[in-house]
Design a protein around this motif. Sequence first.
Motif, short mmCIF file in Angstrom:
data_model
loop_
_atom_site.label_atom_id
_atom_site.label_comp_id
_atom_site.label_asym_id
_atom_site.label_seq_id
_atom_site.Cartn_x
_atom_site.Cartn_y
_atom_site.Cartn_z
N GLY A 527 -6.59 -0.83 3.04
CA GLY A 527 -6.71 -2.21 3.48
C GLY A 527 -5.61 -3.03 2.86
O GLY A 527 -4.69 -2.53 2.22
N VAL A 528 -5.70 -4.34 3.07
CA VAL A 528 -4.75 -5.27 2.45
C VAL A 528 -5.30 -5.66 1.08
O VAL A 528 -6.44 -6.12 0.98
CB VAL A 528 -4.55 -6.52 3.32
N PRO A 529 -4.53 -5.45 0.02
CA PRO A 529 -5.06 -5.76 -1.32
C PRO A 529 -5.20 -7.26 -1.56
O PRO A 529 -4.57 -8.07 -0.88
CB PRO A 529 -4.00 -5.15 -2.24
N LEU A 530 -6.07 -7.58 -2.52
CA LEU A 530 -6.13 -8.96 -2.99
C LEU A 530 -4.89 -9.18 -3.84
O LEU A 530 -4.82 -8.75 -5.00
CB LEU A 530 -7.39 -9.21 -3.83
N THR A 531 -3.92 -9.81 -3.29
CA THR A 531 -2.60 -9.93 -3.93
C THR A 531 -2.64 -11.01 -5.00
O THR A 531 -2.13 -12.12 -4.82
CB THR A 531 -1.53 -10.24 -2.88
N CYS A 532 -3.28 -10.67 -6.13
CA CYS A 532 -3.36 -11.63 -7.22
C CYS A 532 -3.33 -10.89 -8.56
O CYS A 532 -3.55 -9.68 -8.63
CB CYS A 532 -4.60 -12.51 -7.09
N PHE A 533 -3.06 -11.65 -9.60
CA PHE A 533 -2.99 -11.13 -10.97
C PHE A 533 -3.87 -11.99 -11.86
O PHE A 533 -3.99 -13.20 -11.65
CB PHE A 533 -1.55 -11.17 -11.48
N VAL A 534 -4.47 -11.33 -12.88
CA VAL A 534 -5.32 -12.06 -13.82
C VAL A 534 -4.74 -11.95 -15.23
O VAL A 534 -4.12 -10.94 -15.59
CB VAL A 534 -6.77 -11.55 -13.80
N ALA A 562 8.62 -6.19 4.87
CA ALA A 562 9.57 -5.08 5.03
C ALA A 562 8.91 -3.71 4.90
O ALA A 562 9.30 -2.76 5.58
CB ALA A 562 10.69 -5.21 3.99
N GLU A 563 7.88 -3.61 4.03
CA GLU A 563 7.34 -2.29 3.70
C GLU A 563 5.85 -2.15 3.97
O GLU A 563 5.29 -1.05 3.85
CB GLU A 563 7.58 -1.99 2.21
N GLY A 564 5.22 -3.24 4.31
CA GLY A 564 3.78 -3.22 4.48
C GLY A 564 3.06 -3.32 3.14
O GLY A 564 3.69 -3.40 2.07
N ALA A 565 1.74 -3.31 3.19
CA ALA A 565 0.93 -3.49 1.98
C ALA A 565 1.02 -2.31 1.03
O ALA A 565 0.59 -2.41 -0.13
CB ALA A 565 -0.53 -3.74 2.36
N ASP A 566 1.60 -1.19 1.46
CA ASP A 566 1.80 -0.05 0.55
C ASP A 566 2.63 -0.46 -0.65
O ASP A 566 2.54 0.16 -1.72
CB ASP A 566 2.49 1.10 1.27
N ALA A 567 3.46 -1.50 -0.49
CA ALA A 567 4.32 -1.95 -1.58
C ALA A 567 3.51 -2.33 -2.82
O ALA A 567 3.99 -2.21 -3.95
CB ALA A 567 5.17 -3.15 -1.12
N TRP A 568 2.28 -2.77 -2.61
CA TRP A 568 1.42 -3.18 -3.73
C TRP A 568 1.05 -1.99 -4.62
O TRP A 568 0.78 -2.15 -5.80
CB TRP A 568 0.16 -3.83 -3.18
N TYR A 569 1.06 -0.79 -4.02
CA TYR A 569 0.58 0.40 -4.72
C TYR A 569 1.71 1.29 -5.24
O TYR A 569 1.44 2.31 -5.87
CB TYR A 569 -0.31 1.22 -3.78
N GLU A 570 2.94 0.91 -4.94
CA GLU A 570 4.06 1.71 -5.43
C GLU A 570 4.18 1.57 -6.94
O GLU A 570 3.80 0.54 -7.53
CB GLU A 570 5.36 1.25 -4.77
N GLU A 571 4.68 2.61 -7.58
CA GLU A 571 4.87 2.58 -9.03
C GLU A 571 5.80 1.43 -9.41
O GLU A 571 6.84 1.23 -8.79
CB GLU A 571 5.45 3.92 -9.50
N GLY A 572 5.42 0.69 -10.43
CA GLY A 572 6.25 -0.43 -10.89
C GLY A 572 6.08 -1.70 -10.07
O GLY A 572 6.88 -2.63 -10.22
N ALA A 573 5.04 -1.76 -9.23
CA ALA A 573 4.87 -2.93 -8.38
C ALA A 573 4.65 -4.20 -9.19
O ALA A 573 5.18 -5.26 -8.86
CB ALA A 573 3.69 -2.70 -7.43
#
Length: 986
Positions: A527-534, A562-573
């Motif tokens: 799915g689309v991640p909750l794009t936030c940081f705590v 450019a890359e879709g939501a997979d970018a959130w899960y790539e190493e070093g995101a």
Amino acid sequence: MCADTATAPDYKDTLNLPQTEFPMRAGLPKREPGWLERWEKIGIYERLREKEDRTPFTLHDGPPYANGHLHIGHALNKVLKDMVVRSHQMMGHDSRYIPGWDCHGLPIEWKIEEKYRQKGMDKDKVPVVEFRRECRDFAQGWVDVQRDEFKRLGVTGTWDRPYLTMDYHAERVIAEEFMKFLMTGLLYQGSKPVMWSPVEKTALAEAEVEYHDRQTDAVWVPFDLLSDTTVAGPDTRTEELGRLKPLGDLEGAQVVIWTTTPWTLPQNRAICFGPEISYGLYEVTGTPDECWAKVGDRYLLADALAEDALGAMRLEAGQRTRLRDVSAEELAGLACAHPLRGAEGANGEWDYDVPLLPGDHVTDDAGTGFVHTAPSHGDDDYAIGREHGLEMTHNVRDDSSYRDDLPFFAGLRIIEENGKPGKANKAVIDKLVEQGKLLARRRITISDAHSWRSKAPVIRLNRPQWFAAIDRPVGDGKDDYGTTIRERALRSIDELVTWTPRTGRNRLHSMIGNRPDWVLSRQRAWGVPLTCFVKVGALPTDEDFLLRSEKVNARILEAFEAEGADAWYEEGAKERFLSGIVDPAEYEQVFDILDVWFDSGSTHAFVLRDREDGTEDGIADVYLEGTDQHRGWFHSSLLQACGTMGRAPYRNVVTAGFTLDEKGNKMSKSLGNTVAPDDVTKQYGADILRLWVAQTDYTADQRIGPEILKGVADSYRRLRNTMRFLLGALAHFHEDDRVAPEDMPELERWVLHRMAELDETVRQGYRSFDFQDVVQKVFNFCTVELSAFYFDIRKDALYCDGDSERRRAARTVLDLLFHRLTTWLAPVLVFTMEEVWLERFPGEDSSVHLVDMPETPAGWRDDALAEKWAKVRNVRRVVTAALEVQRAEKVIGASLEAAPVVHVEDAETLTALKTVAFEDVCITSDIYLTGDPSPAEAFRLPEVPGVGVVFERAEGEKCQRCWKILPGVGQHSHPGVCARCDAALG
């Protein structure tokens, strides 16, 4: 018979008989795919977009889920949408339809996990990006399958450019819409009970839950009332309660609770009573064998439920007595001991006070009138807990197992991995028996929540989740319809949206008015991640707990585009998105995904707002889905849009009911009563399925099955006959043959009047999405007013007249009928009306779907003429019925053998009949009209008073060309014909 009549030639070749190659047998299953190919070749949808100066009309497609073949509900849904789109296009709009698919979420993820399990693989050991790509491929495969299945139904739209929630731009916009909730202060992390699937280990939305019956153990459990010498428990709630009241004669009494979820008892923190309920103190005076109750026990019970509760304890009428009333005021401030308090080996786990608290949710419909309250496992329980400061427990883990250090029950599961009941319930019940704290148990059947995907039971479980606050002021400055999501949603429902049927408004209004905050998070991967940081070390209540940075957001959105939501899960995101803006080490990345209803609820933004074929204001003219979407897509779209753009994303909401089998039963593969769209199209053709949809009151539950489809096919054949007659009679019709309305006979002008009336009905029906009324009125017009009346009367003139004004007028009317019937019905019978159109107007680029419904002149309306012809038709009914009696008795073979005498009492009606060729109207060779009273032997119809018909045979000879029996037959230049036919022969 005259000699020239007997020797007359065969005049068949001199008649103007119908000429058409339009087949009676439709052969739709074989022929429809050819029309689909033709439409694709000539680009029908694209050519319609080229039409200029048209008002846009947009139906926004609620995305079906890309994970299986279509069922009949899909077909109903898509055909309804197609009829909306096509009808508005043919009424002059630029009517747009962008089909879409919901591609994220648990069902697809579950399918990939099933594949892993079959291979003995552990999903958690597969890199998340790889897992997500497998989910993407799976969804794309079903998108392609479903697209072909939808197209086969004749549904038009941008099939080459649909919208998918997994497209990179879509994922970027979904994240962007979520960020608006983040930045405007609507997002918060909280801990409250949510629908939790232990099998799938995730929270579920209400729309992802279905209810099934299952068996469970109901238990009656006593809680000992505490005296005023009680010791406070670990949460020191006695400070809030104050000193407990002296018990008086309640000393030693027990409050009896009833629950169908014994596994929640270790989490009990209170007991609720109903302030308006009548309670009593009951004493046990005798016991039967094998009874857990003891003589002298005293129980507090609701009076309305005492009989059932005491009966469950096996106490008979003479073995218990009611001592006195117990008021709500007396109950308030009392406290009990937990039934496991002081149990050996419990290590003080349950050595706390259990207060009695008033609760408006408590009823005396079932149970005991006292509700065991576990704030971590129920909505009402949670609300009571918040109000009174009760402790939230965390005894149950994600897989529904008790925590490892919980006495007696450590590690036991409520629901096993396979969805079957675990050992927790039994263990709790056994421990209560051991402690002498069980009064009764009974095996009962309840309707309980299950995951619609795994079919496993769902539990209410307290888990940290991310929520959207629907009563918190939205910090976006848009307050035209309110400052909170709930205010905006309720005002939108009442002020901005038209509901079809109206009951849809009531249902959604009630849901929005009563709903809690929106649980946005799911503990899954696809799915689309909750794009936030705590902030590391911060509490959810701290001001700086959530990172709110426009710069960080911009980086994330650029990557997603450019890359879709997979970018959130790539190493070093994390470092990629935060470095140079804030210190990545100070923040934790959230990996929950968004509720898929947030995905589909956001579609208005990346479809209506962002596409060039969307809408200028990002608002759809109509959303159309099944009634279950009041808690689904209608609901989530409303909440999401009210949070981001301040109002509903739609102007009309149209709701369909559920599709049942012929007996009104829910369809089920196990029952073998399903009807697959593919099976219907193979047997009958898609137009029959579309006609079923149009003939059905889709706003209620519909029925379908073999017998119903046969009936639909029969009505289709009757309509096909009508169209075939039109085509045959219009052969070689030219514009030079056209007659102006004012020069037409009355009968033709009556048909024009009916066309004008019906045109208004059809347009209003399509505008209000009432397809049943459109089809019913048009089909009735074709069957009753055309085939059985106008066509029947005018066949004689069409076949036998020469180039007469009457024949040319009739053919002019038939041409006008042709253009209206084909375009009125083209949105429904897309294939058949195309076939009819091409039979008359062949050509490489010709199509009925490229034309509009012709405008119908207001001057065609003639109410006075219609009133006159209503009288004519009424009298005709009596004549026709009278002749049918003669035909049945074999007195005559055809109505042309008759010349009846018609007695009409009403002078105005009689005058009207004398101004029309009533013998032609009745299809008799002659007719005699009189105002004389009807003789006793006259035929009458009770529903048409004042009219009597006396049968008489026609006098003369039978014309060998038109078959009328007339006195002058055989006295003209052509042998064996009447004067009219002689003139026609020239």
